[in-house]
Design a protein around this motif. Structure first.
Motif, PDB file in Angstrom:
ATOM      1  N   GLY A 242      38.508 100.211  43.773  1.00 40.63           N
ATOM      2  CA  GLY A 242      38.160  99.071  42.947  1.00 40.63           C
ATOM      3  C   GLY A 242      38.686  97.781  43.534  1.00 40.63           C
ATOM      4  N   PRO A 243      38.166  96.649  43.056  1.00 45.69           N
ATOM      5  CA  PRO A 243      38.620  95.347  43.556  1.00 45.69           C
ATOM      6  C   PRO A 243      39.971  94.969  42.976  1.00 45.69           C
ATOM      7  CG  PRO A 243      37.031  95.053  41.791  1.00 45.69           C
ATOM      8  CD  PRO A 243      37.093  96.532  42.061  1.00 45.69           C
ATOM      9  N   GLY A 244      40.712  94.155  43.728  1.00 48.86           N
ATOM     10  CA  GLY A 244      41.988  93.653  43.243  1.00 48.86           C
ATOM     11  C   GLY A 244      43.169  94.269  43.955  1.00 48.86           C
ATOM     12  N   ASP A 245      44.199  93.447  44.158  1.00 43.12           N
ATOM     13  CA  ASP A 245      45.441  93.892  44.771  1.00 43.12           C
ATOM     14  C   ASP A 245      46.327  94.495  43.683  1.00 43.12           C
ATOM     15  OD1 ASP A 245      47.928  94.211  45.943  1.00 43.12           O
ATOM     16  OD2 ASP A 245      48.011  92.186  46.795  1.00 43.12           O
ATOM     17  N   PRO A 246      46.632  95.796  43.750  1.00 42.10           N
ATOM     18  CA  PRO A 246      47.444  96.410  42.686  1.00 42.10           C
ATOM     19  C   PRO A 246      48.816  95.781  42.532  1.00 42.10           C
ATOM     20  CG  PRO A 246      47.163  97.906  44.558  1.00 42.10           C
ATOM     21  CD  PRO A 246      46.225  96.772  44.766  1.00 42.10           C
TER      22      PRO A 246
END
Length: 358
Positions: free
Chosen positions: A327-331
């Motif tokens: 999925g998109p986004g930096d955890p």
């Protein structure tokens, strides 16, 4: 009721989802909006359980895939980090706001696929579930797996949690245990009348400090185990020899071990001590040796690595379904006061999923 336009681009849809506040246990509004938008799509059968929405195609394809994501977020900041806003940061356009990373960007990708892919090459099940960010007893995916496992039956599951738009296979298991030492209370001016339980903890802490953690290859991915003290308690007053000391230990174990095997390993590390298990969540093998998973990885053509933490992919693994995170986004920015996701990453994640499904 808020309305969602699934024909809008993935960035605008992410912003619209984020702007519907949905802190855990308050997902009714966003579940209503998601359900209404999906029911307008004639190729989907839609059902709802509480604030969990499930939509499925039924085209008789040889393969079925689950795309899952949770609707809730952690609480907003003070002042609130909503509504969303778009800004340029170091030459890159970024979407700011609660949920942009965890995980309404992934939910937007799901909804865009539901709208755009009317004749998928494989049957699709979309799951939008409640209460992932709080105690497990509320988790909508957990309840769905327990009460309606037939709705989750599939050859592969993709959890659209933030992964920087890279594939992270499976997840490690996690176990928390407590180990205690016992002493004899006495006045600290006369310690020879007692026995100091905190001093006895030295051996346990030394074993933790000296412990050599495994790096284990599972289905082609290398997971790094971790065994760490995460808390310690002992003593009741500044003039009392403590008669008890307890250390809390967290063991993150590779998915080649079951929870039972992980506990047996901890017993081998601390053979003289009683272990009290306070929390256990099984890990999940990535299943990258399965044809459905191999096709997914090949089609996305993005980096592949292990999920070093724990996610709800483990619930699919418990049902015998191989599962990956993508999925998109930096955890690292999940739950951050300045939670934000690059616009380009939202677009890239959607494009990658469409390459696979369309």
């Amino acid at each position: 009721m808020a309305e969602l336009d699934l024909s809008s681009d993935v960035v605008a849809l992410t912003a619209a989802l984020c702007d519907i506040e949905s802190v855990s246990r308050d997902e009714g509004g966003i579940a209503d909006a998601v359900e209404a938008a999906l029911r307008a799509l004639p190729h989907l059968d839609v059902t709802r359980f509480g604030h969990t929405v499930v939509a499925r195609t039924d085209l008789g394809r040889e393969e079925r895939v689950v795309l899952a994501g949770h609707l809730d977020t952690v609480p907003l900041t003070d002042p609130p980090n909503l509504p969303t806003r778009r800004e340029m940061v170091d030459g890159e356009e970024v979407l700011y706001g609660r949920g942009t990373v965890d995980m309404k960007g992934g939910v937007a990708v799901q909804l865009r696929i539901a709208h755009e892919v009317r004749e998928p090459a494989r049957d699709l099940t979309f799951v939008f579930y409640e209460a992932e960010e709080i105690e497990e007893r509320y988790n909508g995916l957990k309840h769905l797996a327990a009460d309606h496992p037939e709705l989750l039956a599939a050859d592969l599951a993709v959890l659209l949690e933030p992964t920087n738009a890279e594939v992270e296979g499976g997840c490690k298991g996690t176990m928390r245990v407590e180990v205690s030492t016992k002493g004899i209370a006495a006045h600290s001016a006369r310690p020879w009348n007692g026995h100091n339980a905190i001093h006895d903890m030295h051996d346990i802490l030394r074993r933790l400090a000296d412990y050599e953690e495994r790096a284990v290859e599972v289905d082609g991915l290398t997971y790094h185990e971790a065994l760490q003290a995460v808390g310690i308690e002992g003593g009741i007053a500044g003039n009392v020899i403590p008669d008890r000391c307890t250390v809390r230990i967290n063991y993150r174990f590779a998915p080649d071990r079951s929870g039972e095997e992980a506990l047996a390993h901890l017993h081998s590390v601390f053979p003289e001590h009683e272990l009290r298990v306070t929390d256990l969540a099984e890990g999940a093998r990535p299943g990258l040796d399965r044809p459905a998973a191999q096709t997914f990885v090949e089609a996305l053509a993005v980096p592949v690595g292990p999920k070093e933490g724990w996610t709800d992919v483990a619930r699919f693994a418990a049902l015998g379904i191989p599962a990956v995170n993508f999925g998109p986004g930096d955890p690292n920015l999940a739950h951050h006061d300045e939670e934000r996701c690059p616009v380009a990453q939202l677009v890239a994640a959607e494009a990658a999923m469409l390459r696979w499904l369309a």
